[in-house]
Every structure is written in structure tokens, then in C-alpha cells.
Scaffold this motif. Sequence first.
Motif, PDB file in Angstrom:
ATOM      1  N   ASP A   1      36.491  43.361  46.643  1.00  0.00           N
ATOM      2  CA  ASP A   1      36.775  44.578  46.261  1.00  0.00           C
ATOM      3  C   ASP A   1      38.173  44.727  45.219  1.00  0.00           C
ATOM      4  O   ASP A   1      37.807  45.430  44.250  1.00  0.00           O
ATOM      5  N   PHE A   2      39.033  43.991  45.312  1.00  0.00           N
ATOM      6  CA  PHE A   2      40.011  43.961  44.323  1.00  0.00           C
ATOM      7  C   PHE A   2      39.578  43.569  42.988  1.00  0.00           C
ATOM      8  O   PHE A   2      39.737  44.321  42.071  1.00  0.00           O
ATOM      9  N   LEU A   3      38.784  42.435  43.057  1.00  0.00           N
ATOM     10  CA  LEU A   3      38.365  41.842  41.554  1.00  0.00           C
ATOM     11  C   LEU A   3      37.343  42.690  41.079  1.00  0.00           C
ATOM     12  O   LEU A   3      37.158  43.032  40.110  1.00  0.00           O
TER      13      LEU A   3
ATOM     14  N   LEU B   1      39.012  37.984  53.977  1.00  0.00           N
ATOM     15  CA  LEU B   1      39.444  37.580  52.827  1.00  0.00           C
ATOM     16  C   LEU B   1      38.488  37.689  51.598  1.00  0.00           C
ATOM     17  O   LEU B   1      38.944  38.129  50.738  1.00  0.00           O
ATOM     18  N   VAL B   2      37.238  37.330  51.861  1.00  0.00           N
ATOM     19  CA  VAL B   2      36.363  37.470  50.616  1.00  0.00           C
ATOM     20  C   VAL B   2      35.961  38.847  50.368  1.00  0.00           C
ATOM     21  O   VAL B   2      35.951  39.174  49.310  1.00  0.00           O
ATOM     22  N   LYS B   3      36.009  39.721  51.334  1.00  0.00           N
ATOM     23  CA  LYS B   3      35.669  41.125  51.018  1.00  0.00           C
ATOM     24  C   LYS B   3      36.842  41.686  50.388  1.00  0.00           C
ATOM     25  O   LYS B   3      36.563  42.383  49.387  1.00  0.00           O
TER      26      LYS B   3
ATOM     27  N   CYS C   1      34.192  34.790  44.990  1.00  0.00           N
ATOM     28  CA  CYS C   1      35.295  34.853  45.982  1.00  0.00           C
ATOM     29  C   CYS C   1      34.486  34.162  47.370  1.00  0.00           C
ATOM     30  O   CYS C   1      35.348  33.936  48.481  1.00  0.00           O
ATOM     31  N   LYS C   2      33.484  33.788  47.222  1.00  0.00           N
ATOM     32  CA  LYS C   2      32.566  33.267  48.516  1.00  0.00           C
ATOM     33  C   LYS C   2      33.415  32.025  49.154  1.00  0.00           C
ATOM     34  O   LYS C   2      33.332  31.825  50.294  1.00  0.00           O
TER      35      LYS C   2
ATOM     36  N   ASP D   1      28.025  40.630  35.583  1.00  0.00           N
ATOM     37  CA  ASP D   1      27.165  41.870  36.091  1.00  0.00           C
ATOM     38  C   ASP D   1      27.718  42.460  37.291  1.00  0.00           C
ATOM     39  O   ASP D   1      28.054  41.698  38.506  1.00  0.00           O
ATOM     40  N   SER D   2      28.299  43.350  37.154  1.00  0.00           N
ATOM     41  CA  SER D   2      29.173  44.299  38.070  1.00  0.00           C
ATOM     42  C   SER D   2      28.224  44.520  39.227  1.00  0.00           C
ATOM     43  O   SER D   2      29.057  44.895  40.212  1.00  0.00           O
ATOM     44  N   ASP D   3      27.175  44.740  39.125  1.00  0.00           N
ATOM     45  CA  ASP D   3      26.138  44.918  40.285  1.00  0.00           C
ATOM     46  C   ASP D   3      26.245  43.898  41.258  1.00  0.00           C
ATOM     47  O   ASP D   3      25.766  43.984  42.503  1.00  0.00           O
ATOM     48  N   LYS D   4      26.435  42.679  41.077  1.00  0.00           N
ATOM     49  CA  LYS D   4      26.342  41.598  41.900  1.00  0.00           C
ATOM     50  C   LYS D   4      27.835  41.493  42.347  1.00  0.00           C
ATOM     51  O   LYS D   4      28.060  41.035  43.442  1.00  0.00           O
ATOM     52  N   GLY D   5      28.794  41.845  41.647  1.00  0.00           N
ATOM     53  CA  GLY D   5      30.433  42.045  41.930  1.00  0.00           C
ATOM     54  C   GLY D   5      30.863  40.514  41.973  1.00  0.00           C
ATOM     55  O   GLY D   5      30.455  39.653  42.112  1.00  0.00           O
ATOM     56  N   ALA D   6      32.499  40.651  42.032  1.00  0.00           N
ATOM     57  CA  ALA D   6      33.121  39.532  42.110  1.00  0.00           C
ATOM     58  C   ALA D   6      33.124  38.441  43.224  1.00  0.00           C
ATOM     59  O   ALA D   6      32.990  37.290  42.936  1.00  0.00           O
ATOM     60  N   SER D   7      32.832  39.095  44.452  1.00  0.00           N
ATOM     61  CA  SER D   7      32.274  38.081  45.605  1.00  0.00           C
ATOM     62  C   SER D   7      31.199  37.072  45.199  1.00  0.00           C
ATOM     63  O   SER D   7      31.304  36.041  45.844  1.00  0.00           O
TER      64      SER D   7
END
Length: 135
Positions: free
Chosen positions: A15-17, A9-11, A115-116, A105-111
Motif C-alpha cells: 500500500d505504501f509503495l 507486512l506485505v500489504k 513486496c511478496k 503497471d500500477s494496476d498490478k501494484g507494488a506487492s
Amino acid sequence: MYTANTAQLVKGWGDFLGGMEWDFFSTFTYRYDIGVKQNRNMMNKISKALLKTSLDYQVFYMTEFSGYKTSTHNHMLIKGDGVIDIIHKNLKGYITDKVIHLPYDSDKGASYYVCKNINSPGVDFDMMYPEKNKY
């Protein structure tokens, strides 16, 4: 530790966001005890206020309980000029001065940002964007 379902779910949400463009990560903490249902009503009010504008925007929010589980706070991914101003206007008087706005920061990502904890008890989340809110 994540179970397989939580990790998926987190992944999935990450990925979506993460495939979308965002300008800011923000955290809004309430001054008062605001529960999940009342927070949802406040988010719906913000969504309606955004819909009345001609802004090009998208907002993802995740609501989770604060320390003692008597109040909530929101983590948001925000895209669009002027969106933060509308959120502040609609939450004025309810939020503390501990509002945080950081460049996304897109390098860190939405998770990393939202999302965590998406599968934790009491968490609520949704998206706001013009096409969704027209109907």
C-alpha cells in the motif's frame, strides 16, 4: 503461505509503495557472488551517485538471495529520467546481461513486484530519494 504478520507486512509495504508513482520495475542479477552486506554497500554507492545529480528520483530496492544462496539480486521500483543509467554505471562489471526493465503497471501494484518476499530470511530493502540522502 503467509502468516498474519507477513501478510500485514506485505500489504502495508504494498500500500505504501503503491501510493507512489513509479516508471519501471527492474531486476539486476550479479555475475559474481555478492552477499547482502556487499550489496548494501553497492546500493549506498548508487545512492550517493544519485544525490550528486539534480535528478528528481526515487528508488525502492529489495535484495534477496539467488538460487543457491551464495549471491544476491535486486528487484527495484524506479522513478526518474536517467536513474537507470546511473544504476547501470555503478554496477557495471558486476551485473549479468540478464537485467530486466519493465514499465511499472500500477494496476498490478507494488506487492506484485517487490513486496511478496519482504519478510523472507536474508532480505534487505531500502529507499533512495533526495530528501533522505541529504542528511
